[in-house]
Enzyme design. Structure first.
Site, PDB file in Angstrom:
ATOM      1  N   HIS A 123      21.092 -97.890 -18.288  1.00  0.00           N
ATOM      2  CA  HIS A 123      21.724 -99.065 -17.665  1.00  0.00           C
ATOM      3  C   HIS A 123      21.532 -99.147 -16.156  1.00  0.00           C
ATOM      4  CE1 HIS A 123      23.209 -99.913 -21.534  1.00  0.00           C
ATOM      5  NE2 HIS A 123      24.369 -99.312 -21.508  1.00  0.00           N
ATOM      6  N   HIS A 196      27.333-106.370 -20.707  1.00  0.00           N
ATOM      7  CA  HIS A 196      27.895-105.289 -21.513  1.00  0.00           C
ATOM      8  C   HIS A 196      29.367-105.518 -21.879  1.00  0.00           C
ATOM      9  CE1 HIS A 196      28.175-101.321 -23.178  1.00  0.00           C
ATOM     10  NE2 HIS A 196      27.013-100.930 -22.674  1.00  0.00           N
ATOM     11  N   GLU A 334      24.579-106.467 -27.013  1.00  0.00           N
ATOM     12  CA  GLU A 334      23.811-106.569 -25.776  1.00  0.00           C
ATOM     13  C   GLU A 334      22.427-107.106 -26.113  1.00  0.00           C
ATOM     14  OE1 GLU A 334      24.152-102.408 -24.203  1.00  0.00           O
ATOM     15  OE2 GLU A 334      25.676-102.392 -25.757  1.00  0.00           O
TER      16      GLU A 334
HETATM   17  C1  BGC Z   1      24.753 -97.649 -25.183  1.00  0.00           C
HETATM   18  C2  BGC Z   1      25.707 -96.557 -25.541  1.00  0.00           C
HETATM   19  C3  BGC Z   1      26.526 -96.232 -24.334  1.00  0.00           C
HETATM   20  C4  BGC Z   1      27.240 -97.491 -23.912  1.00  0.00           C
HETATM   21  C5  BGC Z   1      28.083 -97.297 -22.688  1.00  0.00           C
HETATM   22  C6  BGC Z   1      25.524 -98.834 -24.778  1.00  0.00           C
HETATM   23  O1  BGC Z   1      24.665 -99.862 -24.429  1.00  0.00           O
HETATM   24  O2  BGC Z   1      23.847 -97.927 -26.206  1.00  0.00           O
HETATM   25  O3  BGC Z   1      25.043 -95.422 -25.997  1.00  0.00           O
HETATM   26  O4  BGC Z   1      27.446 -95.229 -24.587  1.00  0.00           O
HETATM   27  O5  BGC Z   1      26.307 -98.502 -23.664  1.00  0.00           O
HETATM   28  O6  BGC Z   1      27.382 -96.684 -21.712  1.00  0.00           O
END
Ligand code: BGC
Length: 371
Positions: A123, A196, A334
């Site tokens: 991310h 998110h 997402e």
């Molecule tokens: C991921 C997860 C992660 C979450 C928060 C998601 O997009 O796929 O593995 O724990 O985001 O970080």
């Protein structure tokens, strides 16, 4: 600016009109001020968004009796977000999801990114787009919008190129929140932007989402290894716990420990390859929550959707009104490119070159039904 702010407050008094209210949200540790913008449409839906991380702080939508409740996970204050959340409501960039070992090669040059997730890059790194202050411009109208801009510097978190990003949230008349993403660069780079938000359509996020009924318009998903990096091969969902092609209760097979992919994800934490191609908006997912009757439809022009069932939530983050968010108290959808695309030659490219414009749209639409 003062007149502007006054105007927003005036409008908000008339609930039958669409408008935007702006308030100061708080002070960041570096002294900058973050604001909170509440967009409301004539139907009564609201979307509160801060320019810190472009975070959707709340989204109120009606249940089958017309009762508006917040359908997201979030914090009571800016300080809560600054202290840290697992990306509640946030804009994600420069690359949403994982890049293996935080490395990729572009035009023969290897770039090293910040690693922040079991040796991988997740991310956008330790200070991704979710933790920066965006410049906000409210746009009044029947469909109020908030335009956010941010320039990510060459080398930020390891990425090449100055990237100019623009994200616009529009609250539509038909209870849909549209997110338009746009970006340009001055050097070749990789881009994969998403949002998110953690959803719990029961409202208030007071219990898990295992009763939510989900449809994913995808015949294939993206298998992963133990560190949640794609293996590179796509797998048909048919005959697996990943088959959501028909409306399916989330909890039915989420704990099927005989399935390696469920084991690696700790539940669902995978990309689904959306059916249909092209740039037009297509239905990616439908979610129905039976007790409230709330329905959410997700449309996107992106090739995949990461369906994450809050497996890593463990009650340690205390959200609104001091309420602990426990395992599977929310789900995320997402919309994005496949994870680790910069290292996977068989996946659609996420490279953005100077002169090109990255442009994508995702719409989250809310309604309700009797049963
Ligand atoms: C991921 C997860 C992660 C979450 C928060 C998601 O997009 O796929 O593995 O724990 O985001 O970080």
């Amino acid at each position: 600016m003062r007149d502007h702010e006054f105007l927003y407050v005036q409008k908000r008094n008339d609930r039958t009109k669409a408008g935007i209210e702006k308030t100061v949200y708080g002070q960041l540790p570096d002294g900058q001020t973050a604001d909170l913008y509440t967009l409301h449409n004539a139907a009564g839906m609201t979307a509160s968004i801060t320019n810190y991380g472009g975070i959707i702080v709340s989204l109120t939508t009606p249940d089958r009796n017309g009762k508006f409740e917040d359908v997201t996970l979030g914090m009571d204050s800016l300080a809560g977000y600054v202290k840290g959340t697992p990306y509640f409501g946030a804009l994600i960039g420069r690359y949403g999801n994982r890049i293996a070992k935080g490395k990729f090669t572009l035009d023969g040059k290897t770039y090293t990114l910040v690693t922040n997730n079991f040796g991988n890059h997740l991310h956008g790194g330790t200070k991704g787009f979710d933790k920066v202050l965006w410049t906000a411009t409210p746009v009044e109208g029947d469909e109020p919008a908030l335009k956010l801009t941010y320039t990510s510097k060459d080398g930020e978190e390891g990425y090449p190129g100055n990237l100019s990003v623009q994200v616009t949230y529009t609250l539509q008349k038909d209870n849909a929140l549209k997110i338009d993403y746009q970006a340009t660069t001055d050097k070749p780079t990789v881009v994969n932007l998403t949002n998110h938000t953690y959803f719990n359509l029961a409202g208030g996020a007071k219990r898990d989402i295992l009763d939510h009924v989900v449809t994913l318009y995808a015949d294939k998903f993206i298998p992963i290894d133990q560190t949640l990096i794609p293996t590179g091969k796509l797998q048909p969902v048919a005959g697996t716990p990943f088959d959501f092609t028909k409306p399916t209760v989330v909890g039915t097979r989420i704990n099927d420990s005989t399935d390696t992919q469920i084991k690696y994800g700790g539940g669902y934490d995978h990309g689904w390859v959306l059916n249909g191609t092209g740039d037009s908006l297509k239905l990616a997912a439908t979610v129905y929550e039976p007790t409230s009757g709330r329905v959410m439809e997700v449309r996107t022009d992106q090739p995949a959707v990461q369906f994450y069932t809050g497996n890593f939530l463990d009650g340690s983050v205390t959200g609104r009104e001091g309420f602990p968010y426990k395992k599977r108290y929310a789900l995320c959808l997402e919309t994005e490119h496949y994870p680790d695309s910069p290292n996977q030659p068989n996946f659609p490219t996420t490279v953005l070159k100077p002169g090109e414009t990255y442009k994508t749209t995702t719409v989250y639409q809310f309604s309700s039904k009797k049963e």
